[in-house]
Scaffold this motif. Structure first.
Motif, PDB file in Angstrom:
ATOM      1  N   ALA A   3      53.075  43.531  43.408  1.00  0.00           N
ATOM      2  CA  ALA A   3      51.935  44.412  43.141  1.00  0.00           C
ATOM      3  C   ALA A   3      51.822  45.540  44.151  1.00  0.00           C
ATOM      4  CB  ALA A   3      50.641  43.591  43.114  1.00  0.00           C
ATOM      5  N   THR A   4      52.282  45.313  45.386  1.00  0.00           N
ATOM      6  CA  THR A   4      52.199  46.387  46.383  1.00  0.00           C
ATOM      7  C   THR A   4      53.090  47.564  45.995  1.00  0.00           C
ATOM      8  OG1 THR A   4      53.889  45.273  47.721  1.00  0.00           O
ATOM      9  CG2 THR A   4      51.582  44.834  48.268  1.00  0.00           C
ATOM     10  N   ARG A   5      54.170  47.294  45.282  1.00  0.00           N
ATOM     11  CA  ARG A   5      55.044  48.375  44.818  1.00  0.00           C
ATOM     12  C   ARG A   5      54.376  49.192  43.712  1.00  0.00           C
ATOM     13  NH1 ARG A   5      60.961  46.605  43.425  1.00  0.00           N
ATOM     14  NH2 ARG A   5      61.041  48.869  43.109  1.00  0.00           N
ATOM     15  N   ILE A   6      53.448  48.575  42.992  1.00  0.00           N
ATOM     16  CA  ILE A   6      52.724  49.311  41.955  1.00  0.00           C
ATOM     17  C   ILE A   6      51.956  50.463  42.585  1.00  0.00           C
ATOM     18  CG2 ILE A   6      50.884  49.177  40.230  1.00  0.00           C
ATOM     19  CD1 ILE A   6      51.646  46.242  39.811  1.00  0.00           C
ATOM     20  N   LEU A   7      51.298  50.196  43.705  1.00  0.00           N
ATOM     21  CA  LEU A   7      50.551  51.252  44.390  1.00  0.00           C
ATOM     22  C   LEU A   7      51.493  52.328  44.910  1.00  0.00           C
ATOM     23  CD1 LEU A   7      47.931  49.141  46.377  1.00  0.00           C
ATOM     24  CD2 LEU A   7      47.599  50.377  44.232  1.00  0.00           C
ATOM     25  N   ARG A   8      52.601  51.902  45.462  1.00  0.00           N
ATOM     26  CA  ARG A   8      53.578  52.868  45.961  1.00  0.00           C
ATOM     27  C   ARG A   8      54.060  53.768  44.836  1.00  0.00           C
ATOM     28  NH1 ARG A   8      59.412  50.727  47.327  1.00  0.00           N
ATOM     29  NH2 ARG A   8      59.424  50.882  45.055  1.00  0.00           N
ATOM     30  N   ASP A   9      54.284  53.168  43.653  1.00  0.00           N
ATOM     31  CA  ASP A   9      54.819  53.929  42.539  1.00  0.00           C
ATOM     32  C   ASP A   9      53.816  54.921  41.955  1.00  0.00           C
ATOM     33  OD1 ASP A   9      57.193  52.618  42.875  1.00  0.00           O
ATOM     34  OD2 ASP A   9      56.921  51.220  41.194  1.00  0.00           O
ATOM     35  N   VAL A  10      52.503  54.673  42.119  1.00  0.00           N
ATOM     36  CA  VAL A  10      51.517  55.656  41.654  1.00  0.00           C
ATOM     37  C   VAL A  10      51.243  56.719  42.718  1.00  0.00           C
ATOM     38  CG1 VAL A  10      50.413  53.990  40.114  1.00  0.00           C
ATOM     39  CG2 VAL A  10      49.436  54.396  42.395  1.00  0.00           C
ATOM     40  N   GLY A  11      51.887  56.570  43.887  1.00  0.00           N
ATOM     41  CA  GLY A  11      51.758  57.599  44.913  1.00  0.00           C
ATOM     42  C   GLY A  11      50.769  57.288  46.007  1.00  0.00           C
ATOM     43  N   GLN A  12      50.378  56.023  46.159  1.00  0.00           N
ATOM     44  CA  GLN A  12      49.447  55.639  47.228  1.00  0.00           C
ATOM     45  C   GLN A  12      50.188  54.843  48.290  1.00  0.00           C
ATOM     46  OE1 GLN A  12      46.158  52.588  46.664  1.00  0.00           O
ATOM     47  NE2 GLN A  12      44.930  54.426  47.047  1.00  0.00           N
ATOM     48  N   SER A  13      49.870  55.120  49.550  1.00  0.00           N
ATOM     49  CA  SER A  13      50.464  54.381  50.662  1.00  0.00           C
ATOM     50  C   SER A  13      49.584  53.206  51.035  1.00  0.00           C
ATOM     51  CB  SER A  13      50.615  55.290  51.883  1.00  0.00           C
ATOM     52  OG  SER A  13      51.458  56.383  51.601  1.00  0.00           O
ATOM     53  N   LYS A 263      33.256  42.291  50.938  1.00  0.00           N
ATOM     54  CA  LYS A 263      32.345  41.427  51.695  1.00  0.00           C
ATOM     55  C   LYS A 263      31.546  40.477  50.808  1.00  0.00           C
ATOM     56  CE  LYS A 263      33.538  43.869  55.339  1.00  0.00           C
ATOM     57  NZ  LYS A 263      34.312  44.956  54.726  1.00  0.00           N
ATOM     58  N   ASP A 264      31.388  40.809  49.537  1.00  0.00           N
ATOM     59  CA  ASP A 264      30.606  39.995  48.607  1.00  0.00           C
ATOM     60  C   ASP A 264      31.489  38.878  48.042  1.00  0.00           C
ATOM     61  OD1 ASP A 264      29.098  38.887  46.607  1.00  0.00           O
ATOM     62  OD2 ASP A 264      28.626  40.785  45.599  1.00  0.00           O
ATOM     63  N   PRO A 265      31.156  37.606  48.316  1.00  0.00           N
ATOM     64  CA  PRO A 265      31.993  36.506  47.822  1.00  0.00           C
ATOM     65  C   PRO A 265      32.005  36.384  46.302  1.00  0.00           C
ATOM     66  CG  PRO A 265      29.955  35.672  48.792  1.00  0.00           C
ATOM     67  CD  PRO A 265      30.014  37.127  49.117  1.00  0.00           C
ATOM     68  N   ASP A 266      31.044  37.008  45.645  1.00  0.00           N
ATOM     69  CA  ASP A 266      30.990  36.945  44.188  1.00  0.00           C
ATOM     70  C   ASP A 266      31.787  38.057  43.510  1.00  0.00           C
ATOM     71  OD1 ASP A 266      29.304  34.713  44.230  1.00  0.00           O
ATOM     72  OD2 ASP A 266      27.520  35.966  44.432  1.00  0.00           O
ATOM     73  N   ALA A 267      32.296  38.986  44.301  1.00  0.00           N
ATOM     74  CA  ALA A 267      33.059  40.105  43.738  1.00  0.00           C
ATOM     75  C   ALA A 267      34.555  39.818  43.820  1.00  0.00           C
ATOM     76  CB  ALA A 267      32.720  41.389  44.491  1.00  0.00           C
ATOM     77  N   SER A 268      35.342  40.564  43.071  1.00  0.00           N
ATOM     78  CA  SER A 268      36.790  40.441  43.127  1.00  0.00           C
ATOM     79  C   SER A 268      37.283  40.759  44.538  1.00  0.00           C
ATOM     80  CB  SER A 268      37.440  41.411  42.134  1.00  0.00           C
ATOM     81  OG  SER A 268      38.826  41.546  42.403  1.00  0.00           O
ATOM     82  N   ASP A 269      38.226  39.959  45.023  1.00  0.00           N
ATOM     83  CA  ASP A 269      38.720  40.184  46.389  1.00  0.00           C
ATOM     84  C   ASP A 269      39.656  41.389  46.479  1.00  0.00           C
ATOM     85  OD1 ASP A 269      40.813  39.057  44.981  1.00  0.00           O
ATOM     86  OD2 ASP A 269      41.228  37.453  46.415  1.00  0.00           O
ATOM     87  N   ILE A 270      39.956  42.016  45.347  1.00  0.00           N
ATOM     88  CA  ILE A 270      40.790  43.217  45.356  1.00  0.00           C
ATOM     89  C   ILE A 270      40.052  44.401  44.721  1.00  0.00           C
ATOM     90  CG2 ILE A 270      43.009  42.024  45.446  1.00  0.00           C
ATOM     91  CD1 ILE A 270      43.182  42.339  42.391  1.00  0.00           C
ATOM     92  N   LEU A 271      38.729  44.330  44.682  1.00  0.00           N
ATOM     93  CA  LEU A 271      37.915  45.360  44.040  1.00  0.00           C
ATOM     94  C   LEU A 271      38.243  46.751  44.557  1.00  0.00           C
ATOM     95  CD1 LEU A 271      35.420  46.171  42.269  1.00  0.00           C
ATOM     96  CD2 LEU A 271      34.029  45.820  44.335  1.00  0.00           C
ATOM     97  N   ALA A 292      46.019  39.103  49.013  1.00  0.00           N
ATOM     98  CA  ALA A 292      45.411  38.914  47.689  1.00  0.00           C
ATOM     99  C   ALA A 292      45.990  39.894  46.678  1.00  0.00           C
ATOM    100  CB  ALA A 292      43.894  39.077  47.789  1.00  0.00           C
ATOM    101  N   TRP A 293      46.158  41.141  47.088  1.00  0.00           N
ATOM    102  CA  TRP A 293      46.714  42.133  46.169  1.00  0.00           C
ATOM    103  C   TRP A 293      48.158  41.796  45.814  1.00  0.00           C
ATOM    104  CZ3 TRP A 293      45.140  45.595  42.859  1.00  0.00           C
ATOM    105  CH2 TRP A 293      46.063  46.488  42.319  1.00  0.00           C
ATOM    106  N   ALA A 294      48.940  41.371  46.804  1.00  0.00           N
ATOM    107  CA  ALA A 294      50.334  41.003  46.543  1.00  0.00           C
ATOM    108  C   ALA A 294      50.425  39.839  45.562  1.00  0.00           C
ATOM    109  CB  ALA A 294      51.037  40.647  47.854  1.00  0.00           C
ATOM    110  N   GLU A 295      49.427  38.953  45.600  1.00  0.00           N
ATOM    111  CA  GLU A 295      49.450  37.759  44.748  1.00  0.00           C
ATOM    112  C   GLU A 295      49.002  38.038  43.317  1.00  0.00           C
ATOM    113  OE1 GLU A 295      46.971  35.046  46.810  1.00  0.00           O
ATOM    114  OE2 GLU A 295      48.416  34.656  48.424  1.00  0.00           O
ATOM    115  N   HIS A 296      47.928  38.838  43.146  1.00  0.00           N
ATOM    116  CA  HIS A 296      47.401  38.988  41.784  1.00  0.00           C
ATOM    117  C   HIS A 296      46.870  40.390  41.472  1.00  0.00           C
ATOM    118  CE1 HIS A 296      44.055  37.358  44.321  1.00  0.00           C
ATOM    119  NE2 HIS A 296      43.367  38.309  43.728  1.00  0.00           N
TER     120      HIS A 296
END
Length: 358
Positions: A3-13, A263-271, A292-296
């Motif tokens: 998933a980290t490569r997905i960000l790289r491919d859209v142009g984000q570091s 910080k909110d435990p009820d929110a997505s950890d990759i929000l 978390a991002w690398a996993e899902h």
């Protein structure tokens, strides 16, 4: 695909929002670079406070500093630069490969100087000279006193990470300072290729209003601020004034998303990763968020709109709920400066304590 490569491919570091000596010694940072597309990192007084407080890996270096008659801040900057120069060398291939766009590390001037322009300028020059690395940013806060320091540091050829930005208006003031510094270099016949990033803090907005707005507005303010600011960035970087400095050899100042751990435990950890994916930006992730991002992590092809999306409507909803966005931006910047100063004071106590025990 990772998933980290997905960000790289859209142009984000992806940069890491952490640095410890243990990360360097045990190979974890190298693994993040090799396996998780990490191409830089940031540090701040709070990060170093925790790193030095909870590790014995710095003890030998502290003893060496003591033998040279150093104390307090001098010891800290020696420790920090020892870590950051090693990290900068690990990121040097990314720096070379991208012609200096990526591969950076950051070191902040003492937060006790946040309201002292002249001393901030002097400290920025001294630290950059001491580091002797082309891929090290000096961090200067984007408050009223920091803005002229940013301009002077850029004019002096020092790469700057503008920290503690919380709003579109604060970003625009920092961008103007960067632009003036570059324009002055061009006028003086100097090379205008001096890099800078502008760090906009996200999650602290949502923490600040967590108990003050209806549930349907929870965890939406930081993202709305980000969208409004990203629109301003896209408009500004395409303006005639900026195009002129590009023609003279300058680089655009990149936007960096800071404070992106949820910080909110009820929110997505990759929000704040999913919602802030955008070309020509940087997201600095705490280790937990990176994992978390690398996993899902998933984007489904969606990135931030360049026109601000629905940010104006969302911000209007907050205004109707009684949130004064402009006043809160000032408050958050002041609180941020105080938090870093408090961490700095605690850090000095930690170093003093270690000096008596190592």
């Amino acid at each position: 695909m990772n998933a980290t490569r997905i960000l790289r491919d859209v142009g984000q570091s992806i940069w890491l929002d952490n640095i410890t000596r243990d990360l360097l010694l045990n190979g974890t940072l190298k693994r993040y670079i090799d396996e998780l597309s990490v191409t830089g990192l940031t540090s701040n007084p709070s990060i170093f406070n925790q790193a030095i407080k909870h590790s014995s890996a710095y003890d030998t270096s502290i003893r060496s500093c003591l033998s040279k008659g150093k104390s307090g801040e001098a010891i800290f900057f020696d420790l920090a630069l020892e870590d950051l120069t090693q990290a900068a060398d690990l990121f040097r291939p990314a720096y070379d490969r991208t012609n200096g766009i990526d591969g950076w590390v950051s070191l902040e001037v003492s937060p006790l100087l946040a309201y002292d322009t002249a001393s901030t300028i002097a400290a920025a020059k001294e630290l950059y000279q001491q580091a002797q690395r082309p891929n090290l940013f000096i961090k200067i806060p984007g408050n009223k006193e920091g803005v002229p320091a940013i301009e002077e540091a850029i004019f002096a050829g020092i790469p700057i990470n503008v920290t503690l930005l919380f709003s579109r208006e604060q970003y625009l003031a920092a961008a103007e300072a960067y632009l003036r510094g570059i324009e002055r270099r061009i006028e003086a016949g100097l090379n205008p290729d001096v890099m800078s990033v502008a760090s906009l803090f996200i999650s602290r907005w949502d923490v600040a209003i967590a108990n003050k707005v209806p549930k349907e507005l929870q965890n939406k303010l930081g993202i709305a601020i980000a969208n409004r600011t990203y629109k301003a960035v896209c408009e500004l970087l395409g303006s005639a004034r900026w195009l002129r400095i590009y023609n003279a050899g300058a680089r655009p100042q990149r936007l960096l998303w800071a404070s992106t751990g949820v910080k909110d435990p009820d929110a997505s950890d990759i929000l704040y990763v999913t919602k802030l994916a955008a070309p020509f930006t940087i997201n600095t992730l705490p280790e937990k968020t990176l994992s978390a991002w690398a996993e899902h992590g998933q984007l489904n092809g969606v990135t931030m709109p360049t026109d601000g999306g629905d940010s104006d409507q969302v911000l209007q909803q907050f205004a109707e709920a009684g949130i004064d966005i402009d006043a809160l931006a000032v408050q958050l910047q002041e609180e941020g400066a105080k938090k870093f100063a408090d961490s700095w004071q605690d850090l000095m106590k930690v170093i003093t304590s270690k000096c008596t025990t190592v």
